[in-house]
Design an enzyme around this catalytic site. Structure first.
Site, PDB file in Angstrom:
ATOM      1  N   ASP A 245       0.839  -1.188   0.000  1.00  0.00           N
ATOM      2  CA  ASP A 245       0.000   0.000   0.000  1.00  0.00           C
ATOM      3  C   ASP A 245       0.880   1.246   0.000  1.00  0.00           C
ATOM      4  O   ASP A 245       2.074   1.188   0.293  1.00  0.00           O
ATOM      5  CB  ASP A 245      -0.983   0.007   1.171  1.00  0.00           C
ATOM      6  CG  ASP A 245      -0.423  -0.654   2.417  1.00  0.00           C
ATOM      7  OD1 ASP A 245       0.807  -0.777   2.541  1.00  0.00           O
ATOM      8  OD2 ASP A 245      -1.220  -1.042   3.285  1.00  0.00           O
TER       9      ASP A 245
ATOM     10  N   GLU B 250      -5.957   3.268   3.331  1.00  0.00           N
ATOM     11  CA  GLU B 250      -6.569   3.874   4.518  1.00  0.00           C
ATOM     12  C   GLU B 250      -7.955   4.448   4.216  1.00  0.00           C
ATOM     13  O   GLU B 250      -8.690   4.793   5.121  1.00  0.00           O
ATOM     14  CB  GLU B 250      -5.665   4.981   5.074  1.00  0.00           C
ATOM     15  CG  GLU B 250      -4.296   4.500   5.550  1.00  0.00           C
ATOM     16  CD  GLU B 250      -4.372   3.617   6.783  1.00  0.00           C
ATOM     17  OE1 GLU B 250      -5.442   3.548   7.411  1.00  0.00           O
ATOM     18  OE2 GLU B 250      -3.356   2.987   7.120  1.00  0.00           O
TER      19      GLU B 250
END
Length: 373
Positions: free
Chosen positions: A66, A125
């Site tokens: 990520d 997120e």
């Protein structure tokens, strides 16, 4: 290559979901500096697909990292602290990316038989990049046969990983509730419908859901992390907003919790004569590790590396990598980084010694899998 320095460079430029423009530019610059004979690079939004062509391919092994940061004011006072106001890599994605680049670099120079696909995924997120990334034409063309990923764990020492078969992370959902009543002068409360009072009442009621509506043998969390309401001290608030998160160990419990939230909000509308709107935002699927691959990985790491393997318990953390594991067999594991402060904390400070260790043992495992007949 100095991947600790790369981590520090990335730490300086945290960006929120789907705003990772500088991060993407930095990653692309590095990838384009590598030999290109076997390396294919494609971009998607602020993410990147990087494929290494295998020598005698039979399958594709995927590795996902990520990219995004969090809306947190950094408090580490490190010389390479965030240069972006109120943004920080407080979940370790800078570490994740530097490890991914290290593993990728190894295989650019030492290719295995199988194709390797490195996914640099934005917006973990929020609002969630894994699900739409899966739906791209690039992913359909290059889709891995198996996939793995890691997440740093501040509570474990460097040189250790933690993993388990089956459920590792929970199902998660955002929660946003907007209330609208009737504002007015603080001296005339009887002429208003106070949304600060309504919001406070609702927060207390939401805390009864887990205690009284979820099977005690199951697990769920309803957390309210933010409340906004009102303007000044002598005006009764016309609006209020509640923001939180729901986490459950089963999809069924998630559905039941949401139904109960809706019922309680309906009661607030009636009781406080107001209007309410619920937005459950992004929902992330549970991270469920495929049993056979997970066992094989644990056995390989124990037998062929100096890493300590810990069989951990499931956690109520959330990760949109769960969407990838719904479609592709694979697993995620915790990587020990020995930080005094935990995930999403303004003073999170991972031990950078974990970076080279991770690059080494992950490369060894992928080499084993990528040359497996």
């Amino acid at each position: 290559m100095n991947f600790v320095q790369i981590r520090r460079d990335l730490h300086r430029i945290p960006e929120l979901g789907f705003q990772e423009f500088k991060t993407q530019e930095y990653l692309l610059s590095y990838l384009q500096s590598l030999p290109q004979e076997r390396l294919q690079i494609k971009t998607w939004k602020t993410g990147i697909f990087a494929r290494i062509i295998g020598k005698n391919p039979r399958k594709t092994i995927g590795y996902r990292t990520d990219m995004d940061g969090l809306p947190i004011v950094e408090g580490t006072n490190l010389p390479f602290s965030s240069e972006h106001p109120e943004q920080m890599h407080a979940c370790g994605h800078d570490v994740h990316m530097s490890i991914a680049l290290g593993v990728l670099t190894h295989f650019v120079f030492h290719p295995v038989d199988d194709h390797l696909l490195f996914l640099f995924q934005p917006a973990e997120e929020g609002p969630g990049g894994a699900e739409p990334m899966l739906q791209t034409d690039i992913m359909r063309e290059w889709k891995p046969d198996m996939i793995l990923a890691l997440h740093i764990a501040p509570e474990y020492p460097v040189g250790s990983i933690a993993i388990k078969e089956g459920l590792l992370f929970a199902n998660t959902s955002e929660l946003f509730i907007d209330l609208k009543g009737k504002g007015g002068h603080a001296a005339y409360p009887h002429l208003t419908n106070d949304m600060v009072v309504a919001a406070c009442s609702l927060v207390i009621q939401l805390q009864t859901i887990v205690a009284r509506n979820v099977n005690p043998l199951d697990s769920a969390v309803v957390t309210i992390g933010k409340i906004n309401g009102g303007t000044v001290q002598n005006i009764i608030a016309e609006t209020a907003r509640i923001e939180g998160t729901i986490r459950t160990l089963s999809v069924e419990s998630m559905n039941e919790v949401k139904k109960r939230v809706e019922a309680l909000v309906k009661g607030i509308e009636i009781g406080f004569e107001c209007e309410a709107r619920i937005d459950f935002g992004s929902m992330y699927r549970q991270v469920f590790n495929e049993a056979a691959l997970t066992r094989e990985f644990m056995e390989y790491v124990r037998s062929h590396t100096d890493m300590n393997v810990i069989e951990c318990e499931k956690a109520m953390t959330g990760e949109d990598f769960g969407y990838m594991l719904e479609e592709i067999p694979g697993f995620m594991f915790w990587l020990g980084v020995d930080s005094k402060f935990g995930l999403h904390h303004a003073k999170l400070c991972p031990n950078e010694g974990a970076i080279d260790k991770a690059i080494s043992f992950i490369s060894k495992y992928i080499e084993f899998k990528g040359n497996q007949s």
